[in-house]
Design an enzyme around this catalytic site. Sequence first.
Site, PDB file in Angstrom:
ATOM      1  N   ASP A 170       0.870  -1.192   0.000  1.00 18.66           N
ATOM      2  CA  ASP A 170       0.000   0.000   0.000  1.00 18.66           C
ATOM      3  C   ASP A 170       0.900   1.233   0.000  1.00 18.66           C
ATOM      4  O   ASP A 170       1.943   1.242   0.660  1.00 18.66           O
ATOM      5  CB  ASP A 170      -0.872  -0.016   1.264  1.00 18.66           C
ATOM      6  CG  ASP A 170      -2.089   0.878   1.158  1.00 18.66           C
ATOM      7  OD1 ASP A 170      -3.220   0.350   1.260  1.00 18.66           O
ATOM      8  OD2 ASP A 170      -1.920   2.114   0.999  1.00 18.66           O
TER       9      ASP A 170
ATOM     10  N   ASN B 238      -4.154   5.725 -11.986  1.00 20.78           N
ATOM     11  CA  ASN B 238      -3.967   4.838 -10.829  1.00 20.78           C
ATOM     12  C   ASN B 238      -4.742   3.533 -10.985  1.00 20.78           C
ATOM     13  O   ASN B 238      -4.192   2.447 -10.830  1.00 20.78           O
ATOM     14  CB  ASN B 238      -4.396   5.555  -9.544  1.00 20.78           C
ATOM     15  CG  ASN B 238      -4.044   4.744  -8.303  1.00 20.78           C
ATOM     16  OD1 ASN B 238      -2.974   4.140  -8.232  1.00 20.78           O
ATOM     17  ND2 ASN B 238      -4.943   4.716  -7.333  1.00 20.78           N
TER      18      ASN B 238
ATOM     19  N   ASP C 100       4.374   1.592  -4.270  1.00 22.84           N
ATOM     20  CA  ASP C 100       3.393   2.194  -5.170  1.00 22.84           C
ATOM     21  C   ASP C 100       3.294   1.360  -6.446  1.00 22.84           C
ATOM     22  O   ASP C 100       4.333   1.030  -7.045  1.00 22.84           O
ATOM     23  CB  ASP C 100       3.855   3.617  -5.505  1.00 22.84           C
ATOM     24  CG  ASP C 100       2.703   4.463  -5.988  1.00 22.84           C
ATOM     25  OD1 ASP C 100       1.938   3.986  -6.846  1.00 22.84           O
ATOM     26  OD2 ASP C 100       2.560   5.594  -5.497  1.00 22.84           O
ATOM     27  N   LEU C 101       2.088   1.064  -6.854  1.00 17.21           N
ATOM     28  CA  LEU C 101       1.913   0.285  -8.082  1.00 17.21           C
ATOM     29  C   LEU C 101       2.343   1.069  -9.322  1.00 17.21           C
ATOM     30  O   LEU C 101       2.486   0.495 -10.396  1.00 17.21           O
ATOM     31  CB  LEU C 101       0.454  -0.168  -8.236  1.00 17.21           C
ATOM     32  CG  LEU C 101      -0.005  -1.242  -7.243  1.00 17.21           C
ATOM     33  CD1 LEU C 101      -1.498  -1.527  -7.433  1.00 17.21           C
ATOM     34  CD2 LEU C 101       0.799  -2.523  -7.398  1.00 17.21           C
TER      35      LEU C 101
ATOM     36  N   TYR D 169     -14.759   6.731 -12.663  1.00 13.83           N
ATOM     37  CA  TYR D 169     -14.468   5.710 -11.651  1.00 13.83           C
ATOM     38  C   TYR D 169     -14.990   4.343 -12.115  1.00 13.83           C
ATOM     39  O   TYR D 169     -14.255   3.362 -12.172  1.00 13.83           O
ATOM     40  CB  TYR D 169     -15.100   6.100 -10.306  1.00 13.83           C
ATOM     41  CG  TYR D 169     -15.112   4.968  -9.313  1.00 13.83           C
ATOM     42  CD1 TYR D 169     -13.924   4.496  -8.771  1.00 13.83           C
ATOM     43  CD2 TYR D 169     -16.302   4.351  -8.928  1.00 13.83           C
ATOM     44  CE1 TYR D 169     -13.921   3.431  -7.872  1.00 13.83           C
ATOM     45  CE2 TYR D 169     -16.313   3.296  -8.038  1.00 13.83           C
ATOM     46  CZ  TYR D 169     -15.118   2.842  -7.514  1.00 13.83           C
ATOM     47  OH  TYR D 169     -15.118   1.787  -6.639  1.00 13.83           O
TER      48      TYR D 169
ATOM     49  N   ARG E 168     -27.572  14.713  -6.103  1.00  9.18           N
ATOM     50  CA  ARG E 168     -26.135  14.720  -6.407  1.00  9.18           C
ATOM     51  C   ARG E 168     -25.986  14.176  -7.825  1.00  9.18           C
ATOM     52  O   ARG E 168     -26.523  13.105  -8.126  1.00  9.18           O
ATOM     53  CB  ARG E 168     -25.423  13.813  -5.397  1.00  9.18           C
ATOM     54  CG  ARG E 168     -23.916  13.888  -5.418  1.00  9.18           C
ATOM     55  CD  ARG E 168     -23.296  13.087  -4.286  1.00  9.18           C
ATOM     56  NE  ARG E 168     -23.499  11.647  -4.421  1.00  9.18           N
ATOM     57  CZ  ARG E 168     -22.984  10.730  -3.599  1.00  9.18           C
ATOM     58  NH1 ARG E 168     -22.249  11.117  -2.570  1.00  9.18           N
ATOM     59  NH2 ARG E 168     -23.204   9.448  -3.781  1.00  9.18           N
TER      60      ARG E 168
HETATM   61  N1  UFG Z   1     -25.927  10.600   0.241  1.00 11.31           N
HETATM   62  C1  UFG Z   1     -26.592  11.679   0.801  1.00 11.31           C
HETATM   63  N2  UFG Z   1     -25.872  12.574   1.524  1.00 11.31           N
HETATM   64  C2  UFG Z   1     -24.528  12.444   1.725  1.00 11.31           C
HETATM   65  C3  UFG Z   1     -23.857  11.339   1.152  1.00 11.31           C
HETATM   66  C4  UFG Z   1     -24.591  10.435   0.412  1.00 11.31           C
HETATM   67  O1  UFG Z   1     -27.793  11.837   0.632  1.00 11.31           O
HETATM   68  O2  UFG Z   1     -23.938  13.316   2.383  1.00 11.31           O
HETATM   69  C5  UFG Z   1     -26.702   9.639  -0.550  1.00 11.31           C
HETATM   70  C6  UFG Z   1     -26.189   9.505  -1.963  1.00 11.31           C
HETATM   71  O3  UFG Z   1     -26.739  10.507  -2.776  1.00 11.31           O
HETATM   72  C7  UFG Z   1     -26.636   8.098  -2.304  1.00 11.31           C
HETATM   73  C8  UFG Z   1     -26.591   7.358  -0.973  1.00 11.31           C
HETATM   74  O4  UFG Z   1     -26.592   8.368   0.031  1.00 11.31           O
HETATM   75  O5  UFG Z   1     -27.949   8.122  -2.752  1.00 11.31           O
HETATM   76  C9  UFG Z   1     -25.342   6.533  -0.805  1.00 11.31           C
HETATM   77  O6  UFG Z   1     -24.237   7.365  -1.122  1.00 11.31           O
HETATM   78  P1  UFG Z   1     -22.730   6.935  -0.865  1.00 11.31           P
HETATM   79  O7  UFG Z   1     -21.884   8.100  -1.285  1.00 11.31           O
HETATM   80  O8  UFG Z   1     -22.582   6.413   0.515  1.00 11.31           O
HETATM   81  O9  UFG Z   1     -22.535   5.716  -1.838  1.00 11.31           O
HETATM   82  P2  UFG Z   1     -22.749   5.627  -3.421  1.00 11.31           P
HETATM   83  O10 UFG Z   1     -23.992   4.829  -3.612  1.00 11.31           O
HETATM   84  O11 UFG Z   1     -22.673   6.923  -4.091  1.00 11.31           O
HETATM   85  O12 UFG Z   1     -21.403   4.920  -3.847  1.00 11.31           O
HETATM   86  C10 UFG Z   1     -21.132   3.602  -3.598  1.00 11.31           C
HETATM   87  C11 UFG Z   1     -19.630   3.399  -3.498  1.00 11.31           C
HETATM   88  C12 UFG Z   1     -18.971   3.725  -4.785  1.00 11.31           C
HETATM   89  C13 UFG Z   1     -19.624   2.956  -5.885  1.00 11.31           C
HETATM   90  C14 UFG Z   1     -21.098   3.178  -5.887  1.00 11.31           C
HETATM   91  C15 UFG Z   1     -21.777   2.310  -6.892  1.00 11.31           C
HETATM   92  O13 UFG Z   1     -19.111   4.213  -2.495  1.00 11.31           O
HETATM   93  O14 UFG Z   1     -17.608   3.404  -4.720  1.00 11.31           O
HETATM   94  O15 UFG Z   1     -21.647   2.855  -4.637  1.00 11.31           O
HETATM   95  O16 UFG Z   1     -22.803   3.039  -7.467  1.00 11.31           O
HETATM   96  F1  UFG Z   1     -19.131   3.358  -7.073  1.00 11.31           F
END
Ligand code: UFG
Length: 326
Positions: free
Chosen positions: A30, A89, A48-49, A138, A279
């Site tokens: 890591d 990365n 580092d990879l 991503y 978002r």
């Molecule tokens: N959310 C909020 N407020 C916040 C943060 C998140 O309302 O402050 C909502 C987001 O809009 C989403 C849900 O909570 O609807 C979950 O959000 P997260 O950011 O916890 O997770 P994501 O679903 O966006 O992302 C996760 C992983 C990513 C992956 C993705 C797959 O963290 O790595 O699922 O869609 F890519």
Amino acid sequence: MILVTGGAGYIGSHCVKRLQDAGYETVTFDNLSEGHRAAVRGTFVEGDLASLDDIRGVFAKHPIEGVLHFAAHCYVGESVENPEKYFRNNVANTLNLLQATREAGVGKFIFSSTAATYGVPESVPITETHPQAPINPYGQSKLMVEQMLGAYAHAYGLRYVIFRYFNAAGADPDGEIGEDHDPETHLIPLAIAAAMDRRPPLKVFGTDYDTPDGTCVRDYIHVFDLADAHIRGLEYLAKGGESARFNLGNETGHSIRQVLERLAVIAGREVPADDAPRRPGDPGTLVASSQRAREVLGWEPRFGDLDSILRTAWDWFEAHPEGYAG
Ligand code: UFG
């Protein structure tokens, strides 16, 4: 010995711990750009990879039998702002790892992929055969590595397991390790910090989705259960299993409001939250079908209920309000 790249990160460190509990020797590799040295048990190599020599050195020094590859950047929003960072990365550096793995004659590889490779789902629950059409760099970077693995399997005989995680959450049930991201963007840690008055009220991103209460629905899966799947994946490959892809989720969706309601019960207090605009890039509903992992790997989540996920996460943050720095 099992090489774990990104083993100082959130999911990687939980896997290292579970691997050791299951009797495997591990070497964690890591660069500590986002991971935490304190999260790692056992042999640790800082490297580092991006450097082919760094990773070749690990194979030269240790009798590696299999690779678990977690090292990656993982912020969807950041990947849109700075795609180069993600392709460099997550894709280019993974090619170094694949080259070193091939040169060392190691034939078993487990890769952390994501539900983000599916993009906006055409139907839920999402099965592994659902079209992959990621909507951000991503997810694209993870899909590219999936494709690289396919080509390596074809050309060089590598056998791989790809795990597509849904929403990883929770913390080590023993309380030794947990989630510590900087910046933190995930719902559950932010909601817990808001409930503890350590952060401003949670912003609920979008209340007009086509879901029962208008907020996004996600399939939260405990990090312990993700780790367990990796051990089963290694056993599967060790027994000669063919390359395969598996979704890892609980097959149950919870809306943001449901998460906040359950968290309020566990916390014994309301979670301060304000409605906010959507978002960008958030699909309304993401729920896995994990039938294949159940059938082929015999995987069965042990912390499948939302309360266990929230409880272990809460306990970790209560004991470590500053994360590993505390
Ligand atoms: N959310 C909020 N407020 C916040 C943060 C998140 O309302 O402050 C909502 C987001 O809009 C989403 C849900 O909570 O609807 C979950 O959000 P997260 O950011 O916890 O997770 P994501 O679903 O966006 O992302 C996760 C992983 C990513 C992956 C993705 C797959 O963290 O790595 O699922 O869609 F890519």
